[in-house]
Design a protein around this motif. Structure first.
Motif, PDB file in Angstrom:
ATOM      1  N   GLN A 137      54.425-122.125  -5.185  1.00 58.28           N
ATOM      2  CA  GLN A 137      54.543-121.730  -3.779  1.00 58.28           C
ATOM      3  C   GLN A 137      54.415-122.943  -2.869  1.00 58.28           C
ATOM      4  OE1 GLN A 137      51.387-118.791  -3.442  1.00 58.28           O
ATOM      5  NE2 GLN A 137      52.883-117.148  -3.302  1.00 58.28           N
ATOM      6  N   VAL A 138      53.523-123.857  -3.228  1.00 57.43           N
ATOM      7  CA  VAL A 138      53.318-125.065  -2.425  1.00 57.43           C
ATOM      8  C   VAL A 138      54.595-125.893  -2.408  1.00 57.43           C
ATOM      9  CG1 VAL A 138      52.067-127.252  -2.313  1.00 57.43           C
ATOM     10  CG2 VAL A 138      50.819-125.141  -2.745  1.00 57.43           C
ATOM     11  N   SER A 139      55.204-126.068  -3.568  1.00 59.84           N
ATOM     12  CA  SER A 139      56.437-126.854  -3.663  1.00 59.84           C
ATOM     13  C   SER A 139      57.547-126.247  -2.806  1.00 59.84           C
ATOM     14  CB  SER A 139      56.877-126.936  -5.132  1.00 59.84           C
ATOM     15  OG  SER A 139      58.075-127.637  -5.237  1.00 59.84           O
ATOM     16  N   ALA A 140      57.675-124.933  -2.854  1.00 63.85           N
ATOM     17  CA  ALA A 140      58.689-124.254  -2.026  1.00 63.85           C
ATOM     18  C   ALA A 140      58.394-124.460  -0.554  1.00 63.85           C
ATOM     19  CB  ALA A 140      58.718-122.771  -2.373  1.00 63.85           C
ATOM     20  N   ALA A 141      57.121-124.389  -0.165  1.00 58.96           N
ATOM     21  CA  ALA A 141      56.760-124.583   1.245  1.00 58.96           C
ATOM     22  C   ALA A 141      57.043-126.019   1.693  1.00 58.96           C
ATOM     23  CB  ALA A 141      55.281-124.245   1.455  1.00 58.96           C
ATOM     24  N   VAL A 142      56.797-126.994   0.815  1.00 58.71           N
ATOM     25  CA  VAL A 142      57.078-128.397   1.152  1.00 58.71           C
ATOM     26  C   VAL A 142      58.575-128.606   1.312  1.00 58.71           C
ATOM     27  CG1 VAL A 142      57.003-130.763   0.279  1.00 58.71           C
ATOM     28  CG2 VAL A 142      54.979-129.320   0.100  1.00 58.71           C
ATOM     29  N   LYS A 143      59.374-128.049   0.397  1.00 60.73           N
ATOM     30  CA  LYS A 143      60.834-128.174   0.496  1.00 60.73           C
ATOM     31  C   LYS A 143      61.331-127.571   1.811  1.00 60.73           C
ATOM     32  CE  LYS A 143      61.846-128.132  -4.422  1.00 60.73           C
ATOM     33  NZ  LYS A 143      62.241-127.284  -5.558  1.00 60.73           N
ATOM     34  N   GLN A 144      60.791-126.414   2.163  1.00 57.75           N
ATOM     35  CA  GLN A 144      61.205-125.741   3.395  1.00 57.75           C
ATOM     36  C   GLN A 144      60.807-126.567   4.616  1.00 57.75           C
ATOM     37  OE1 GLN A 144      59.422-121.920   4.053  1.00 57.75           O
ATOM     38  NE2 GLN A 144      60.901-121.341   5.612  1.00 57.75           N
ATOM     39  N   ALA A 145      59.596-127.118   4.600  1.00 55.34           N
ATOM     40  CA  ALA A 145      59.114-127.899   5.751  1.00 55.34           C
ATOM     41  C   ALA A 145      59.929-129.186   5.919  1.00 55.34           C
ATOM     42  CB  ALA A 145      57.634-128.234   5.565  1.00 55.34           C
ATOM     43  N   LEU A 146      60.337-129.792   4.810  1.00 57.65           N
ATOM     44  CA  LEU A 146      61.079-131.056   4.899  1.00 57.65           C
ATOM     45  C   LEU A 146      62.565-130.861   5.159  1.00 57.65           C
ATOM     46  CD1 LEU A 146      59.379-133.125   2.057  1.00 57.65           C
ATOM     47  CD2 LEU A 146      59.028-133.332   4.509  1.00 57.65           C
ATOM     48  N   SER A 147      63.069-129.647   5.014  1.00 60.39           N
ATOM     49  CA  SER A 147      64.490-129.406   5.241  1.00 60.39           C
ATOM     50  C   SER A 147      64.802-129.098   6.700  1.00 60.39           C
ATOM     51  CB  SER A 147      64.989-128.250   4.357  1.00 60.39           C
ATOM     52  OG  SER A 147      64.398-127.030   4.775  1.00 60.39           O
ATOM     53  N   ARG A 148      63.784-128.984   7.513  1.00 65.28           N
ATOM     54  CA  ARG A 148      63.991-128.659   8.936  1.00 65.28           C
ATOM     55  C   ARG A 148      64.442-129.863   9.708  1.00 65.28           C
ATOM     56  NH1 ARG A 148      58.452-125.343   9.385  1.00 65.28           N
ATOM     57  NH2 ARG A 148      59.135-123.549   8.218  1.00 65.28           N
TER      58      ARG A 148
END
Length: 148
Positions: A137-148
């Motif tokens: 879940q953390v990895s998915a949240a990091v990917k989402q935060a960095l794709s903005r």
């Protein structure tokens, strides 16, 4: 009482109660802890024990997926029971919203801007949220935060 002591006490209680499945799981956890101590010549603290429990939980989840695909419900049930015992040694997990908020704060703190900073952010997040959150879940949240 440290987590290591609690696990040892739970093993003794499982022996007294003659809970064979629970006892087997706890002994496996203690063996993994002892192996790490011997290999690295260290005394495990609670954070290291949580890391070992996380690793064993990941193994159980992978096994459940494999056994489920093979139609082995007997083994799925056994692994699920072991998973429940192991999860009892983890601290309360963070919710998805809490993970997203923590990741956003770390991304802002580091000044990370794009997917190229994923490794740097994951290192910081892992140090802060180890044992408190599922790293998938953390990895998915990091990917989402960095794709903005």
């Amino acid at each position: 009482m440290s987590l290591k002591e609690r696990i040892t006490e739970d093993m003794k209680a499982a022996m007294r109660a003659k809970e064979a499945a629970r006892l087997l799981t706890i002994r496996g956890l203690l063996a993994a802890m002892k192996q790490k101590e011997v290999d690295e010549r260290i005394e495990l603290d609670d954070a290291a024990v949580i890391g070992i429990v996380d690793k064993l939980i990941k193994q159980r989840k992978d096994s459940i997926a494999q056994f489920g695909a093979a139609g082995r419900t007997d083994l799925v049930d056994k692994e699920t029971a072991e998973l429940q015992v192991l999860e009892s040694y983890l601290p309360q997990r963070l919710s998805a919203e809490e993970i997203t908020a923590a990741v956003a704060a770390i991304v802002a703190e580091l000044g990370a801007t794009g997917p190229g900073d994923m490794g740097k952010v994951m290192g910081a997040v892992k140090a802060k949220l180890a044992g408190k959150a599922d790293m998938g879940q953390v990895s998915a949240a990091v990917k989402q935060a960095l794709s903005r």
